[in-house]
Design a protein around this motif. Structure first.
Motif, PDB file in Angstrom:
ATOM      1  N   LEU A 245      72.351  33.243  28.116  1.00  0.00           N
ATOM      2  CA  LEU A 245      72.375  34.535  29.055  1.00  0.00           C
ATOM      3  C   LEU A 245      71.003  34.976  28.739  1.00  0.00           C
ATOM      4  N   ARG A 246      70.799  35.470  27.476  1.00  0.00           N
ATOM      5  CA  ARG A 246      69.545  36.041  27.335  1.00  0.00           C
ATOM      6  C   ARG A 246      68.399  35.256  27.804  1.00  0.00           C
ATOM      7  N   ILE A 247      68.321  34.001  27.403  1.00  0.00           N
ATOM      8  CA  ILE A 247      66.964  33.095  27.699  1.00  0.00           C
ATOM      9  C   ILE A 247      66.890  32.966  29.250  1.00  0.00           C
ATOM     10  N   VAL A 248      68.048  32.733  29.908  1.00  0.00           N
ATOM     11  CA  VAL A 248      67.965  32.557  31.232  1.00  0.00           C
ATOM     12  C   VAL A 248      67.491  34.132  32.057  1.00  0.00           C
ATOM     13  N   THR A 249      68.096  35.076  31.806  1.00  0.00           N
ATOM     14  CA  THR A 249      67.936  36.151  32.614  1.00  0.00           C
ATOM     15  C   THR A 249      66.516  36.920  32.136  1.00  0.00           C
ATOM     16  N   GLU A 250      65.934  36.568  30.862  1.00  0.00           N
ATOM     17  CA  GLU A 250      64.835  37.013  30.740  1.00  0.00           C
ATOM     18  C   GLU A 250      63.580  36.440  31.140  1.00  0.00           C
ATOM     19  N   LYS A 251      63.637  34.885  31.263  1.00  0.00           N
ATOM     20  CA  LYS A 251      62.804  33.964  31.920  1.00  0.00           C
ATOM     21  C   LYS A 251      62.841  34.072  33.514  1.00  0.00           C
ATOM     22  N   SER A 252      63.829  34.519  34.108  1.00  0.00           N
ATOM     23  CA  SER A 252      63.939  34.544  35.511  1.00  0.00           C
ATOM     24  C   SER A 252      64.435  35.854  35.898  1.00  0.00           C
ATOM     25  N   ALA A 253      63.887  36.777  36.065  1.00  0.00           N
ATOM     26  CA  ALA A 253      64.199  38.232  36.270  1.00  0.00           C
ATOM     27  C   ALA A 253      65.281  38.387  37.650  1.00  0.00           C
ATOM     28  N   GLY A 254      65.119  37.515  38.464  1.00  0.00           N
ATOM     29  CA  GLY A 254      65.993  37.445  39.488  1.00  0.00           C
ATOM     30  C   GLY A 254      67.460  36.805  39.395  1.00  0.00           C
ATOM     31  N   ARG A 255      67.418  35.956  38.370  1.00  0.00           N
ATOM     32  CA  ARG A 255      68.446  34.869  38.156  1.00  0.00           C
ATOM     33  C   ARG A 255      69.587  35.654  37.535  1.00  0.00           C
ATOM     34  N   LYS A 256      70.722  35.336  37.790  1.00  0.00           N
ATOM     35  CA  LYS A 256      71.965  36.190  37.326  1.00  0.00           C
ATOM     36  C   LYS A 256      72.941  35.095  36.725  1.00  0.00           C
ATOM     37  N   ALA A 257      73.009  35.075  35.289  1.00  0.00           N
ATOM     38  CA  ALA A 257      73.744  33.858  34.826  1.00  0.00           C
ATOM     39  C   ALA A 257      75.308  34.410  34.397  1.00  0.00           C
ATOM     40  N   PRO A 258      76.096  33.644  34.475  1.00  0.00           N
ATOM     41  CA  PRO A 258      76.114  32.144  34.481  1.00  0.00           C
ATOM     42  C   PRO A 258      76.086  31.883  36.022  1.00  0.00           C
ATOM     43  N   CYS A 259      75.304  30.558  36.214  1.00  0.00           N
ATOM     44  CA  CYS A 259      75.268  30.070  37.867  1.00  0.00           C
ATOM     45  C   CYS A 259      76.305  29.263  37.980  1.00  0.00           C
ATOM     46  N   PRO A 260      76.670  29.513  39.596  1.00  0.00           N
ATOM     47  CA  PRO A 260      77.851  28.511  39.811  1.00  0.00           C
ATOM     48  C   PRO A 260      77.223  26.976  39.481  1.00  0.00           C
ATOM     49  N   VAL A 261      78.285  26.023  39.259  1.00  0.00           N
ATOM     50  CA  VAL A 261      78.316  24.833  39.147  1.00  0.00           C
ATOM     51  C   VAL A 261      79.266  24.050  39.977  1.00  0.00           C
ATOM     52  N   ALA A 262      78.666  23.254  40.742  1.00  0.00           N
ATOM     53  CA  ALA A 262      79.500  22.182  41.671  1.00  0.00           C
ATOM     54  C   ALA A 262      80.264  21.410  40.784  1.00  0.00           C
ATOM     55  N   ALA A 263      81.534  20.855  41.290  1.00  0.00           N
ATOM     56  CA  ALA A 263      82.194  19.905  40.588  1.00  0.00           C
ATOM     57  C   ALA A 263      81.226  18.433  40.901  1.00  0.00           C
ATOM     58  N   GLY A 264      81.402  17.712  39.987  1.00  0.00           N
ATOM     59  CA  GLY A 264      80.353  16.500  39.967  1.00  0.00           C
ATOM     60  C   GLY A 264      80.829  15.495  38.789  1.00  0.00           C
ATOM     61  N   ASN A 265      79.861  14.899  38.481  1.00  0.00           N
ATOM     62  CA  ASN A 265      79.938  13.881  37.250  1.00  0.00           C
ATOM     63  C   ASN A 265      80.476  14.664  35.942  1.00  0.00           C
ATOM     64  N   THR A 266      81.476  14.366  35.291  1.00  0.00           N
ATOM     65  CA  THR A 266      81.977  14.832  34.029  1.00  0.00           C
ATOM     66  C   THR A 266      81.418  13.968  32.732  1.00  0.00           C
ATOM     67  N   THR A 267      81.558  14.613  31.575  1.00  0.00           N
ATOM     68  CA  THR A 267      81.142  14.023  30.602  1.00  0.00           C
ATOM     69  C   THR A 267      82.161  14.631  29.621  1.00  0.00           C
ATOM     70  N   SER A 268      82.037  14.111  28.138  1.00  0.00           N
ATOM     71  CA  SER A 268      82.913  14.876  27.158  1.00  0.00           C
ATOM     72  C   SER A 268      82.098  16.234  26.817  1.00  0.00           C
ATOM     73  N   LEU A 269      82.915  17.034  26.195  1.00  0.00           N
ATOM     74  CA  LEU A 269      81.999  18.442  25.758  1.00  0.00           C
ATOM     75  C   LEU A 269      81.056  17.921  24.533  1.00  0.00           C
ATOM     76  N   GLN A 270      81.713  16.992  23.750  1.00  0.00           N
ATOM     77  CA  GLN A 270      80.364  16.444  22.642  1.00  0.00           C
ATOM     78  C   GLN A 270      79.174  16.051  23.326  1.00  0.00           C
ATOM     79  N   GLU A 271      79.178  15.042  24.361  1.00  0.00           N
ATOM     80  CA  GLU A 271      78.138  14.628  24.931  1.00  0.00           C
ATOM     81  C   GLU A 271      77.329  15.864  25.594  1.00  0.00           C
ATOM     82  N   PHE A 272      78.041  16.697  26.350  1.00  0.00           N
ATOM     83  CA  PHE A 272      77.415  17.790  27.038  1.00  0.00           C
ATOM     84  C   PHE A 272      76.816  18.538  26.004  1.00  0.00           C
TER      85      PHE A 272
END
Length: 137
Positions: free
Chosen positions: A94-121
Motif C-alpha cells: 500500500l505504501r509503495i503503490v500510493t507513494e509512487k502514484s499519488a492518484g492511485r488508491k490501493a488495493p486495485c480491482p482485480v478481474a477474475a482470470g487465470n489463477t495460480t497457487s498462492l505459493q507461485e503468486f
C-alpha cells in the motif's frame, strides 16, 4: 533585500530535493522489507500455499510495475489469513503503490482470470519486488 530572497529561494530548493530523496529512501526500505518477508514466507510450507489466487503477473504485459503491485496488493489482502507476515507485505505494498502514484488508491480491482497457487503468486511477487528495487537504485 535581494540577497535574502536568493538565500530563501536556495533554501526552499534544498528542502524540495531532500523531500524527494526521503521518499525514495522510504520506498527502498519498504521494498527491501517486503522482499525479506517474502523470502521467509517462501521458505516455509503451510497448507494454504496451494490455495488458488488470481495471477496478476500473467497476461498483464501492458500494465506498469506499479499497476501490477497495486493488483497484487488486492490478492495479498484476500490471502491475509494464510500467513501472519502477509499483513506486513500488504501494508508495505500500500505504501509503495500510493507513494509512487499519488492518484492511485490501493488495493486495485482485480478481474477474475487465470489463477495460480498462492505459493507461485508469492514467488512472482518476490521477483516483481526485486525487479522494482533494482530499477529504483
Amino acid at each position: 533585500m535581494s540577497i535574502s530572497f536568493s538565500v530563501l529561494l536556495t533554501f526552499l530548493a534544498l528542502l524540495a530535493c531532500q523531500g524527494h530523496e526521503a521518499a525514495v529512501l522510504e520506498r527502498s526500505i519498504f521494498l527491501k522489507e517486503s522482499i525479506r518477508l517474502l523470502g521467509e514466507i517462501l521458505s516455509t510450507q503451510v497448507s494454504c500455499d496451494k490455495t488458488n489466487v488470481t495471477n496478476v503477473f500473467e497476461g498483464n504485459e501492458a500494465d506498469t510495475d506499479m499497476e501490477i503491485l497495486c493488483k497484487a496488493s488486492t490478492v495479498v489482502f484476500e490471502s491475509l489469513g494464510c500467513h501472519k507476515q502477509l499483513k506486513g507485505i500488504y501494508l508495505n505494498l500500500l505504501r509503495i503503490v500510493t507513494e509512487k502514484s499519488a492518484g492511485r488508491k490501493a488495493p486495485c480491482p482485480v478481474a477474475a482470470g487465470n489463477t495460480t497457487s498462492l505459493q507461485e503468486f508469492l514467488g512472482g511477487l518476490h521477483r516483481a519486488l526485486q525487479r522494482v528495487a533494482k530499477e529504483n537504485l
